[in-house]
Design an enzyme around this catalytic site. Structure first.
Site, short mmCIF file in Angstrom:
data_model
loop_
_atom_site.label_atom_id
_atom_site.label_comp_id
_atom_site.label_asym_id
_atom_site.label_seq_id
_atom_site.Cartn_x
_atom_site.Cartn_y
_atom_site.Cartn_z
N ASP A 1 8.63 6.54 10.30
CA ASP A 1 9.49 8.08 10.25
C ASP A 1 10.43 7.85 9.11
O ASP A 1 10.82 6.38 8.93
CB ASP A 1 10.33 8.15 11.80
CG ASP A 1 10.68 9.75 11.61
OD1 ASP A 1 10.19 10.49 10.70
OD2 ASP A 1 11.62 9.99 12.43
N HIS B 1 6.17 9.85 1.19
CA HIS B 1 5.06 9.88 1.62
C HIS B 1 4.07 8.57 0.99
O HIS B 1 3.37 7.99 1.58
CB HIS B 1 4.15 11.01 2.01
CG HIS B 1 4.79 11.98 2.88
ND1 HIS B 1 5.47 11.59 4.18
CD2 HIS B 1 5.09 13.47 2.84
CE1 HIS B 1 6.12 12.70 4.61
NE2 HIS B 1 5.91 13.69 3.89
N LEU C 1 -7.76 -7.98 13.49
CA LEU C 1 -6.93 -7.10 13.75
C LEU C 1 -7.74 -5.48 14.01
O LEU C 1 -8.51 -5.39 13.28
CB LEU C 1 -5.88 -6.84 13.03
CG LEU C 1 -4.80 -5.54 13.11
CD1 LEU C 1 -3.77 -5.77 14.05
CD2 LEU C 1 -4.17 -5.32 11.65
#
Ligand code: IPE
Ligand code: IPE
Ligand code: MG
Length: 242
Positions: free
Chosen positions: A19, A36, A130
């Site tokens: 955020d 962004h 991962l």
């Protein structure tokens, strides 16, 4: 193992609510979309950092079911970024032995994005490092609603006995089926809420909130979160770093 991780318990599953992209841009007099874009770069870096640290699962909230309510311009820009970074992710995932999985309701996206998501999952499915989970058009309530629809349809069709439904049945019907619950949830930019993220899965997750805006997030920030996690008195989860 990286030396500054010695003796630390590395959480097996780290979930992040990224955020503050908009505020990061605003602080610099830039349009939100620049925030962004920078945020996407941070996602890429975080995948590599987490893989090197030995984190097994990293789940990142990329786009919520509520985010469609933003301006058409911002939603359009986010979709373009998503297209571009999905392609890059294919390369990063193979370089780092990363398996990619998307959670959320993908049918709402344009067909080329759906194809891209399917391809990314298919081409990385055998990677053993991962697991990078991206939540797109994701909402915890939407996820549970879709799971309830499927389970009740199974009951109505006689395939499932309602009395046999357990917590595991529900976990297995969610988009995150097979993924262990998060051990640590990080939210950047100081907000103290869950914003409809993994609401079933975070029942026992440790929360860590940092004021850092997402584009500024880095290895030091992640390490701080892991140290804080290590200082908590927690009974379940995690794998010892070695
Ligand atoms: C997070 O940054 C990215 C998405 C939700 C897509 P925001 O866009 O929410 O940034 P702020 O909260 O307005 O600063
Ligand atoms: C949560 O961030 C969603 C994502 C990170 C994708 P938001 O910025 O959209 O959440 P709210 O609106 O502040 O709750
Ligand atoms: Mg926000």
């Amino acid at each position: 193992m990286e030396t500054d991780l010695e003796g630390l318990q590395i959480p097996g599953h780290v979930a992040i609510i990224l955020d503050g992209n908009g505020r990061w841009a605003k602080k610099r007099g830039l349009p939100r979309t620049m925030g962004h874009k920078e945020g996407c770069v941070t996602v890429e870096k975080t995948v590599e950092i987490a893989a090197r640290m030995g984190i097994r699962y990293l789940t990142v909230y990329g786009f919520s079911t509520e985010n469609w309510k933003r301006s058409a311009e911002e939603v359009g820009a986010l979709m373009q970024l998503f297209r571009y970074y999905m392609m890059r992710l294919l390369k990063i995932a193979s370089q780092n032995n990363v398996r990619v999985r998307m959670i959320g309701e993908r049918s709402r996206f344009d067909q080329d994005i759906i194809d891209g998501i399917n391809r990314l999952e298919a081409e990385t499915k055998d990677n053993t490092g991962l697991t990078f989970v991206i939540a797109v058009n994701y909402g915890g309530r939407d996820e549970i609603t879709r799971a309830v629809r499927r389970l009740t349809a199974d009951c109505a069709a006689g395939r499932l006995d309602p009395a046999s439904i357990t917590e595991e049945t529900i976990s297995g019907a969610l988009d995150t089926a097979g993924i262990p619950d998060p051990d640590l949830l990080i939210r950047t930019s100081g907000e103290n809420r869950l914003s409809n993220y993994l609401i079933w899965q975070t029942a026992y997750t440790e929360f860590y909130i940092t004021d850092c805006y997402w584009p500024d997030f880095n290895r030091d920030e992640l390490l701080r979160a892991i140290r804080a996690y290590n200082s908590r008195d927690r009974r379940y989860g995690g794998v010892k770093a070695q």
